[in-house]
Design an enzyme around this catalytic site. Structure first.
Site, PDB file in Angstrom:
ATOM      1  CG  HIS A  86       0.316   6.342  -0.777  1.00  0.00           C
ATOM      2  ND1 HIS A  86      -0.749   6.923  -1.424  1.00  0.00           N
ATOM      3  CD2 HIS A  86      -0.201   5.738   0.335  1.00  0.00           C
ATOM      4  CE1 HIS A  86      -1.857   6.676  -0.744  1.00  0.00           C
ATOM      5  NE2 HIS A  86      -1.554   5.965   0.318  1.00  0.00           N
TER       6      HIS A  86
ATOM      7  CG  HIS B  38       0.428   8.786  -7.247  1.00  0.00           C
ATOM      8  ND1 HIS B  38      -0.782   9.058  -6.648  1.00  0.00           N
ATOM      9  CD2 HIS B  38       0.372   9.417  -8.456  1.00  0.00           C
ATOM     10  CE1 HIS B  38      -1.520   9.795  -7.448  1.00  0.00           C
ATOM     11  NE2 HIS B  38      -0.842  10.038  -8.550  1.00  0.00           N
TER      12      HIS B  38
ATOM     13  CG  HIS C 145      -1.850   1.158   1.294  1.00  0.00           C
ATOM     14  ND1 HIS C 145      -3.160   1.096   0.874  1.00  0.00           N
ATOM     15  CD2 HIS C 145      -1.658   2.434   1.726  1.00  0.00           C
ATOM     16  CE1 HIS C 145      -3.729   2.267   1.050  1.00  0.00           C
ATOM     17  NE2 HIS C 145      -2.836   3.103   1.574  1.00  0.00           N
ATOM     18  CD  GLU C 146       1.723   3.548   3.786  1.00  0.00           C
ATOM     19  OE1 GLU C 146       1.910   4.614   3.166  1.00  0.00           O
ATOM     20  OE2 GLU C 146       0.762   3.379   4.557  1.00  0.00           O
TER      21      GLU C 146
END
Length: 778
Positions: free
Chosen positions: A566, A569, A562-563
């Site tokens: 980010h 991105h 998940h991290e």
């Protein structure tokens, strides 16, 4: 820790003009993975590289120190100035002076047509200048183990935020921006990205009450201060301990948990007293999951969800102050005010989404509730199906830790990072590589540095991974943006000093060499760009020579995926303006890339990337099963999002507004499980402050991510063509393009492009992780 938690939430609340609100920490505490295993065959993965092998050793072998990039001592993140806490204060002072010079330049822009054309660029530069130090301060005060550094970071943070608040309500800057947006020639000269950035500044000015008469503007500032103070108080009260439940020893007969249950009963026998069980404790959790008698579970539930009159008053004062703030700027409610620049656009559109999602989820949730009622009937041996109460959920459907969809051997931290690098290489042609760390560059010896490498263009940026638990470090996981990408070759720094004293030039020189070393040109893209830097904070167990490498639980693997969503991105979202780079996008869009990353963990083809040398086989897990309570949890999250909308509607300004009555009414109309009189758990709903009016965002992004996964990736998750499409249509734009247009193009769904009420309802009708969903816990 409570003070830091409050400060972090206040930081989110205070971020307005100059996209300080964009420089947020994207946090996640209890991630979940929900998709079923993909059944279609996947493309053959690219083999592991030498860099991938090195990554395994970097994270798994504690004795293998990270190689040094230099023998000479430097400062944090390689900044030659940041060698001491005092130097950080000096850097803040020089940054403040640079910001003042740049502000003065913008204020003079109407004296020259040339300068008027540069206003948007210079406002973005000003934002980047301040955010670069404020975000660094936020990281240091949360991650640095040295109290002197933490204190310095607090001082720097407060000093620069005070100046930021002045800019947020600076009438002169607002008038200059108004002149820019009112000049047709200047507007025509703006690229779509520049125009989007200008509109961001404009909306943030208006949200700050900039065009109000002086008396009302003063009231706006006063209300903003009151909201910040009430928010701090609310968060502290949210985290405060609740009074214990009083449990009689006889009520604990037959506990399923024989170990802790026996200890509790022994404690009661030795003391010959009733037990005091504090909400949130291990004893409380054990009772909720293991006590056959209903009474002790009921007592613990009520104790955990009780509030004092003062706690309720704090929340209701916060909600009223927000409502009054919105009315000041001409909005019907705080939700209308905060949603105007989100994908949802309005509370009405949010309701369309929630209604559609509720309509889809409700039958599954009712079916799950029936299952629990049947279990309770069998337990109590009743003729009819008994009502499931709030304290029955964990007993008749005990929460289980997330598990992989297939049987896997233990996964070490290095193995998972290797898998991530191989996944990014297959999807985007991007890999992770060890980077050297100079003495003084990191704040703790456990911190590791990775270069993000594009196979065509080279280094995209850097990730500093601070992944191991230590005393004083915040819990949970977070992605910190320390430096954003933006174009820098057209900055015209010399123009900042046109009206400055000659001695001011030395201020720039303090950091100019450092900045030049972290910039580069990219083939095929005009200009020179600042390279992004992000930090990942987690709290995994530290490897040791005696215990060996860190082996991650499955929920920790999901956290890392998940991290890293980010982080990628931030790396790929290379835009000319830092206000729209990477994760600087709408609150209800920012979680899409990270949630999508979780879906990849449902694919055996992706899980095979954890295997370096074909030493283990991936088999279907024999005990993998669907949790019948997932839909109940999703239903609960929809209720939370609906409550958030009601609390931030105009109802909060009514004289007879009562947050507890409102909660009970929502349960009566749309709830599955009866509301428990005497409880008021809204005072523990901490996201009401940080996510006020936008709590729906996580469900919204989860619905979109599920759709993207199913339509683009599920059948062949390692296809480069699909990865490039996602990178090109979504990741590369950051927040510089309308997210509805990005989603519309990505999914080939032109009907979504308008982002209207029907588009919101359509997303609500999409399935979340097949037929039911699990809510994310931020």
């Amino acid at each position: 820790m409570l003070a830091k938690a409050a400060q972090n939430a206040l930081a989110k609340q205070a971020k307005s003009l100059f996209r300080f609100k964009g420089c947020l920490n994207i946090k996640r505490n209890a991630p979940h993975i929900i998709s079923r295993p993909a059944t279609a065959t996947a493309a053959l993965p690219l083999p592991a590289s030498r860099d991938d092998v090195d990554i395994v050793a970097l994270f798994d072998q504690p004795q293998a120190a990270q190689r040094s990039a230099s023998t000479s001592y430097t400062g944090l993140f390689g900044h030659p100035i940041l060698t001491t806490p005092a130097a950080f204060n000096a850097l803040a002072d020089s940054t403040l002076r640079r910001a003042q010079l740049l502000t003065e330049r913008v204020l003079r822009a109407r004296e020259s047509r040339e300068e008027l054309f540069r206003v948007v660029k210079n406002l973005d530069r000003l934002s980047d200048l301040l955010c670069g130090v404020i975000d660094l301060a936020e990281l240091i005060r949360n991650a640095h183990p040295d109290n002197a550094w933490v204190q310095s970071a607090d001082e720097v943070y407060e000093k620069l935020c005070e100046f930021m608040n002045i800019l947020n309500t600076h009438v002169g800057l607002y008038e200059v921006l108004h002149a820019v947006l009112s000049d047709p020639e200047v507007v025509r000269s703006l690229s779509p990205e520049a125009h989007q950035t200008a509109l961001i500044f404009w909306r943030d000015f208006e949200k700050s009450g900039i065009d109000l008469p002086p008396e009302q503007r003063n009231r706006f500032v006063s209300l903003s201060t009151e909201i910040s103070l009430l928010g701090r108080q609310f968060l502290n009260e949210t985290a405060s301990a609740r009074p214990p439940a009083v449990i009689k020893p006889a009520e604990l007969q037959g506990l399923k948990d024989l170990g802790m249950g026996a200890r509790l009963r022994l404690q009661a026998q030795v003391t010959n007293r009733d037990l005091l069980v504090y909400p949130g404790s291990l004893q409380a959790q054990m009772i909720m999951r293991s006590a056959p008698a209903e009474e002790p579970r009921r007592k613990v539930y009520i104790a955990a969800n009780a509030s004092t009159p003062e706690q309720i008053q704090t929340l209701e004062r916060l909600l009223r102050a927000r409502g009054e703030l919105a009315r000041l700027v001409g909005k019907p409610s705080f939700a209308h005010m905060t949603l105007s620049d989100k994908m949802a656009k309005s509370p009405e559109n949010v309701q369309h989404f929630l209604d559609a999602l509720m309509d889809h989820t409700h039958p599954y949730a009712r079916r799950a509730l029936r299952t629990l009622s049947m279990r309770k009937q069998g337990h109590l041996n009743t003729e009819s199906f008994p009502t499931i109460q709030a304290w029955d959920r964990d007993y008749y459907c005990p929460p289980e830790p997330p598990a992989p969809p297939v049987s896997l051997p233990p996964l070490t931290l290095g193995t998972v990072f290797m898998g991530l690098s191989r996944l990014f290489q297959n999807l985007y042609g991007i890999s992770l590589r060890l980077a050297g760390v100079a003495p003084g560059e990191v704040w703790h010896t456990n911190v590791r540095k990775l270069e993000v490498i594009d196979e065509q263009t080279g280094v995209l940026g850097w990730i500093y991974a601070d992944l191991f638990a230590r005393r004083g470090k915040p819990s949970g996981a977070a992605h910190y943006t320390v430096r954003c990408s933006r174009r820098v070759d057209d900055d015209d720094v010399e123009g900042d000093f046109r009206y400055a004293d000659e001695r001011d030039r030395t201020i720039v020189q303090m950091s100019q060499n450092f900045e030049d070393a972290h910039r580069r040109q990219f083939p095929g893209q005009e200009g020179t760009f600042q390279l992004p830097v992000v930090v990942l904070l987690c709290e995994f167990a530290r490897p040791s020579i005696s215990r060996g490498p860190t082996v991650l639980e499955w929920h920790e693997v999901m956290t890392l995926f998940h991290e890293m969503g980010h982080a990628m991105h931030s790396m790929i979202g290379r835009t000319e303006y830092q206000n729209v780079s990477g994760t600087r996008c709408a609150t209800d869009f920012v979680e899409l890339p990270s949630i999508l990353m979780e879906h990849f963990l449902s694919s055996p083809a992706v899980l095979s990337l954890f295997d370096l040398d074909d030493s283990f086989s991936i088999r279907q897990a024999g005990n993998h099963h669907e949790d019948p309570c997932r839909s109940i949890d999703t239903h609960t999250q929809i209720l939370l999002a609906a409550l958030d909308q009601i609390y931030h509607s105009s109802a909060a300004l009514e004289d007879d507004f009562d947050s507890t009555t409102t909660l009970a009414g929502l349960y009566e109309v749309r709830g599955l499980i009866p509301y428990v009189p005497g409880t008021s758990w809204q005072t523990q709903f901490g996201h009401l402050f940080g996510y006020g009016g936008t709590y729906y965002s996580y469900l919204f992004d989860r619905a979109i991510a599920s759709r993207v996964w199913q339509k683009l990736f599920s059948h062949n998750p390692l296809t480069r063509t699909t990865g490039e499409k996602f990178k090109r249509d979504v990741l590369s734009h950051g927040g510089g393009k309308d997210p509805w247009m990005m989603v519309s193009k990505l999914l080939g769904a032109p009907e979504l492009g308008s982002g209207n009420a029907e588009a919101m309802a359509e997303v609500g009708r999409w399935k979340i992780e097949d037929e039911v969903s699990v809510p994310g816990r931020h």
